[in-house]
Write a protein that holds these residues in place. Sequence first.
Motif, short mmCIF file in Angstrom:
data_model
loop_
_atom_site.label_atom_id
_atom_site.label_comp_id
_atom_site.label_asym_id
_atom_site.label_seq_id
_atom_site.Cartn_x
_atom_site.Cartn_y
_atom_site.Cartn_z
N ASP A 89 26.51 -22.52 -58.79
CA ASP A 89 26.92 -22.11 -57.51
C ASP A 89 26.80 -20.54 -57.56
OD1 ASP A 89 27.87 -24.18 -56.00
OD2 ASP A 89 30.05 -24.03 -56.88
N MET A 90 27.12 -19.95 -58.83
CA MET A 90 26.83 -18.54 -58.93
C MET A 90 25.50 -18.24 -59.18
SD MET A 90 29.91 -16.72 -59.56
CE MET A 90 30.68 -16.22 -61.06
N LEU A 91 24.65 -19.15 -59.91
CA LEU A 91 23.12 -18.87 -59.85
C LEU A 91 22.56 -19.13 -58.45
CD1 LEU A 91 20.64 -18.98 -61.77
CD2 LEU A 91 20.45 -21.42 -61.91
N ILE A 92 22.90 -20.14 -57.70
CA ILE A 92 22.40 -20.13 -56.41
C ILE A 92 22.38 -18.63 -55.59
CG2 ILE A 92 22.97 -21.13 -54.00
CD1 ILE A 92 23.38 -23.59 -55.68
N LEU A 93 23.83 -18.01 -55.80
CA LEU A 93 24.05 -16.74 -55.08
C LEU A 93 23.04 -15.74 -55.71
CD1 LEU A 93 28.02 -16.58 -54.99
CD2 LEU A 93 26.35 -17.08 -53.37
N LEU A 137 20.16 -16.33 -56.77
CA LEU A 137 18.66 -16.89 -56.34
C LEU A 137 18.73 -16.27 -54.80
CD1 LEU A 137 18.14 -20.40 -57.83
CD2 LEU A 137 16.62 -18.42 -58.24
N LYS A 138 19.74 -16.43 -54.07
CA LYS A 138 19.75 -15.80 -52.68
C LYS A 138 19.36 -14.43 -52.57
CE LYS A 138 22.11 -19.63 -50.55
NZ LYS A 138 23.68 -19.95 -49.79
N ASP A 139 20.05 -13.59 -53.72
CA ASP A 139 19.72 -12.23 -53.84
C ASP A 139 18.47 -11.90 -54.28
OD1 ASP A 139 22.31 -11.37 -53.44
OD2 ASP A 139 22.78 -10.72 -55.23
N MET A 140 17.71 -12.71 -55.09
CA MET A 140 16.08 -12.46 -55.25
C MET A 140 15.18 -12.76 -54.25
SD MET A 140 16.30 -11.63 -58.50
CE MET A 140 14.73 -11.89 -59.68
N VAL A 141 15.74 -13.70 -53.36
CA VAL A 141 14.95 -14.02 -52.00
C VAL A 141 15.07 -12.62 -51.30
CG1 VAL A 141 14.83 -15.09 -49.76
CG2 VAL A 141 15.19 -16.48 -52.13
N ARG A 142 16.11 -12.26 -50.95
CA ARG A 142 16.52 -10.89 -50.35
C ARG A 142 15.60 -9.77 -50.81
NH1 ARG A 142 20.71 -10.02 -46.64
NH2 ARG A 142 22.03 -11.48 -46.51
N LEU A 143 15.85 -9.45 -52.13
CA LEU A 143 15.07 -8.43 -52.83
C LEU A 143 13.35 -8.62 -52.80
CD1 LEU A 143 17.40 -7.95 -55.69
CD2 LEU A 143 16.99 -6.37 -54.20
N CYS A 158 12.92 -22.39 -56.63
CA CYS A 158 13.89 -22.31 -57.47
C CYS A 158 15.35 -22.57 -56.74
CB CYS A 158 13.95 -20.97 -58.01
SG CYS A 158 12.47 -20.72 -59.24
N LEU A 159 15.42 -21.81 -55.68
CA LEU A 159 16.66 -22.20 -54.81
C LEU A 159 17.10 -23.74 -54.58
CD1 LEU A 159 19.11 -20.58 -53.70
CD2 LEU A 159 17.73 -20.16 -51.76
N ASP A 160 15.75 -24.19 -54.22
CA ASP A 160 15.94 -25.90 -53.83
C ASP A 160 16.36 -26.61 -54.88
OD1 ASP A 160 15.27 -25.05 -51.01
OD2 ASP A 160 13.22 -25.71 -51.16
N VAL A 192 19.97 -30.51 -67.28
CA VAL A 192 19.98 -29.91 -65.86
C VAL A 192 19.80 -28.41 -66.37
CG1 VAL A 192 21.59 -29.29 -64.15
CG2 VAL A 192 21.48 -31.71 -64.76
N LEU A 193 20.43 -27.69 -66.95
CA LEU A 193 20.51 -26.48 -67.40
C LEU A 193 19.07 -26.02 -67.85
CD1 LEU A 193 21.90 -23.91 -67.08
CD2 LEU A 193 22.93 -24.20 -69.40
N GLU A 194 18.60 -26.73 -68.93
CA GLU A 194 17.17 -26.33 -69.37
C GLU A 194 16.09 -26.52 -68.29
OE1 GLU A 194 16.63 -28.88 -72.79
OE2 GLU A 194 17.87 -27.81 -73.96
N LYS A 195 16.16 -27.41 -67.42
CA LYS A 195 15.37 -27.67 -66.37
C LYS A 195 15.31 -26.53 -65.32
CE LYS A 195 13.41 -30.86 -62.78
NZ LYS A 195 13.32 -32.05 -62.29
N MET A 196 16.44 -26.13 -65.08
CA MET A 196 16.64 -25.01 -64.15
C MET A 196 16.04 -23.45 -64.93
SD MET A 196 17.78 -24.27 -61.18
CE MET A 196 16.77 -22.97 -60.69
#
Length: 325
Positions: A250-254, A256-262, A294-296, A314-318
């Motif tokens: 959940d925190m990583l998704i947030l 990534l959303k910041d990275m899209v904005r930036l 990445c977000l998807d 899961v974590l390694e793939k991410m």
Amino acid sequence: MSFQSIPGQDRVKRILQNSLRTDKVSHAYIFTGPAGTGRRQVALAFAQALYCQVLPDDACGECLDCRKVEHGNHPDLHWVKPDGASIKIEQIRELQKQFSYRAGSSGLKMYVLEDADKMTVQAANSLLKFLEEPTSRVVAVLITDNGQALLPTIRSRAQWVPFAPLSRQTMVAALQAEGHPSVLIQPAVRLAAGTAAARELIQGNGFAEIRNLVIQLTKESLTRLPAAMLTAQQKLAKSELSDQLPMFMDMLILWLKDMVRLNLGDRNDLVYADQSDWMAGQSLSYDMKHWVHCLDQAIELKKRLRFHANPQLVLEKMLMQLKGV
């Protein structure tokens, strides 16, 4: 507790206060909506207002009945919570027994069922009979995350009162006033539907550590992927992260959303504002497609965790996805 002391839910408070003013209180209500939106507090304020001897549509907080409700010892108010995983038929029968006795001076009895959707089928059928044939003047409040999970026959006999998630601004203001750190308030208000739930996250075990871990692993993934893999492996092996992996995602998704904005050049309303200088530089190292992909992936991998996917894989793939490997 007065209605005015509860932040947000203006529509809900208006409905209940109008019913009190016009003496048209329903015999049953369903308070439905996400956890943390103030359903329990509103139920308590409603109970105080119903019994208050001073104000017509709110609780004064000072009279004897108001104080009894607040301290949980009003003889005509009954609060029922699940016994273990469910509300059982014995609990509803005990409630019916209590309601066979005469009410006090107000002539009104009230009961509140928390997690009402967790009633067993037998308990729900027993409650239905109680709703259809009250032995005296009764007000019921059924609190649930999902009103649709209640029996259709119960839903049809109660007034539906939907609770909406609180606005982010309302939650931020309340949590800032309490002195919580801004770096924790920002993710919490996006992951919770109400101030109480956001506060619980902030004060919960490991919330700040998970945020720090998101920053550490994303930095390592983008600059030194083998180090990120080793860190992830160590954290999972120590079981620090295994149970908290859904929250990490959940925190990583947030993040990534910041990275899209930036990547778009937008620095407003960032969750990781304290990291924005470093993140802004990294966001431009890849094109927009990379961050959206990445977000998807993060959303998809979080879903897989619910179906018991291997946490390490899961974590390694991410982390590899972040680097673009």
